[in-house]
Motif scaffolding. Structure first.
Motif, PDB file in Angstrom:
ATOM      1  N   GLU A  52      -5.012   1.703  -6.603  1.00 32.34           N
ATOM      2  CA  GLU A  52      -4.043   1.005  -5.785  1.00 32.34           C
ATOM      3  C   GLU A  52      -3.381  -0.115  -6.599  1.00 32.34           C
ATOM      4  O   GLU A  52      -4.046  -0.764  -7.424  1.00 32.34           O
ATOM      5  N   GLU A  72       0.193  -3.100  -6.545  1.00 36.25           N
ATOM      6  CA  GLU A  72       1.379  -3.659  -5.900  1.00 36.25           C
ATOM      7  C   GLU A  72       2.192  -4.335  -6.985  1.00 36.25           C
ATOM      8  O   GLU A  72       1.630  -4.997  -7.862  1.00 36.25           O
ATOM      9  N   LYS A 123      -7.658  -2.794  -6.523  1.00 35.69           N
ATOM     10  CA  LYS A 123      -6.197  -2.986  -6.559  1.00 35.69           C
ATOM     11  C   LYS A 123      -5.807  -3.944  -7.688  1.00 35.69           C
ATOM     12  O   LYS A 123      -6.523  -4.898  -7.983  1.00 35.69           O
ATOM     13  N   ARG A 174      -0.455 -13.278  -2.602  1.00 35.35           N
ATOM     14  CA  ARG A 174      -0.971 -11.984  -3.092  1.00 35.35           C
ATOM     15  C   ARG A 174      -2.102 -12.194  -4.097  1.00 35.35           C
ATOM     16  O   ARG A 174      -3.019 -11.384  -4.174  1.00 35.35           O
TER      17      ARG A 174
END
Lengths: 171, 205
Positions: free
Chosen positions: B32, B34, B3, B49
């Motif tokens: 992935e 974000e 990610k 995060r």
């Protein structure tokens, strides 16, 4: 016309000379630029955010001498001066010109100026060098005909500013 | 693929070019991801995060020759409350000028932040003519370099990449003038009005 922008309160005696002004940004209400391009494309020359910044950038534009006092963070200005300089873009047009072979924004009525930057709190030579490179770039976009950077410790800021102001008063 | 956290540092995050560049990177990344907007995100949430990823892409526009305020604020907040994790920070920066090199100082500010935090600095893509390139016939060049950036980030092989419209400066001046005239026209403002020399309605005496 001479203008001081400072990120901290300073004990200065500017006398009653109207051509000397000090803006203590730590006591002013200035929001960050929102990147709306309003000052270029909706209300050219005026920021759409009507806070204290609108008193500062016209004064910067008409000054032939400016003195910036800022802590150095990551080789750049700390937030108070950074926020104000970002908000000063109404002094430029959206349109692009060539300057020294590079593309830059056209300036509105901005007086070429001598700039002194009292920069304090840099951690090492590397950070000072990066700050020098930043100011060299600012010179092209902020109409600095000449500039000088005085790196200093936090305790010596007042003395460095006072020295410059005394020279202004004698001039 | 692991990610990646994409941090949008634009002062106009929800409708920014940085958002578009971040989306192009996300597509090229393929794994992935974000995205967080630094303009609105709570620094604590950003730090939280950052504990969960080993790679971060910081996307931002050049502002007054440096990083914009949301990026500076985040750097300071992270320095005050540093996450235990030390992710590799890559950078995608764009400026409205033709020369991507005008972004060098801003990139080196991010690199200095990394050094002061003990984070590894990753890859860099500097995009010149970044205000308009995505809506020009040269969009493919930006997209191509963003793919190269994604590959370099994924391979942990730091690269410094640049992209810009492959046009002469004279052509760029004409094209940028057309761009801004059209921008002003959308608000009913003429080129003559946009070119006023007055600041706050006044000229210096």
């Amino acid at each position: 016309m001479k203008t001081i922008l400072t990120d901290r309160p300073l004990s200065l005696d500017l006398g009653d000379r109207e051509d000397l002004v000090c803006f203590d940004l730590s006591r002013m209400r200035i929001a960050p630029c929102v990147g709306c391009f309003g000052c270029w494309t909706r209300t050219p020359g005026s920021c759409v955010i009507r806070d204290d910044a609108v008193k500062v950038y016209p004064r910067l534009a008409e000054s032939d001498t400016v003195l910036y006092v800022s802590r150095v963070r990551y080789g750049g200005y700390d937030l108070p001066v950074k926020i104000m300089l970002d908000r000063a873009i109404p002094v430029q047009q959206a349109f692009i010109r060539l300057l020294d072979g590079e593309t830059h924004h056209v300036q509105r009525s901005v007086v070429p100026k001598r700039a002194v930057i009292v920069a304090y709190g840099a951690r090492d030579r590397e950070e000072e060098d990066l700050f020098r490179r930043l100011v060299a770039r600012n010179a092209k976009n902020m109409s600095f005909a000449h500039y000088e950077i005085r790196f200093t410790g936090e305790e010596q800021v007042e003395a460095a500013v006072r020295q410059e102001v005394e020279a202004w008063k004698r001039s | 693929m692991e990610k990646i956290l994409i941090l949008n540092g634009s002062p106009r995050a929800p409708r920014s070019n940085s958002k578009r560049y971040g989306a192009l990177f996300d597509r090229a990344w393929g794994g992935e991801s974000e995205t967080m907007d630094l303009l609105r995100a709570d620094p604590g949430a950003v730090a939280e995060r950052l504990e969960t990823v080993s790679r971060v892409l910081l996307v931002f526009p050049l502002y007054a020759d440096a990083v914009p305020v949301p990026v500076l604020r985040t750097f300071q907040a992270l320095e005050e409350r540093p996450p235990k994790n030390r992710p590799t920070l890559s950078v995608l920066v764009n400026c409205g000028f033709l020369e991507p090199e005008q972004c060098d100082v801003a990139v080196d500010m991010a690199a200095l932040f990394c050094k002061q935090m003990g984070w590894p600095m990753g890859s860099v893509l500097e995009i010149g003519s970044g205000e308009a390139i995505l809506d020009s016939p040269f969009r493919f060049l930006a997209a191509w370099k963003i793919k190269a950036l994604a590959r370099a980030v994924a391979a942990d092989r730091p690269r410094r990449l640049k992209a810009a419209m492959p046009v002469s400066k004279a052509f760029f001046l004409k094209a940028s003038t057309r761009y801004w005239l059209a921008y002003g026209a959308r608000h009913g403002v003429t080129g003559e009005e946009m070119a006023t020399m007055e600041i706050e309605g006044q000229r210096p005496s």
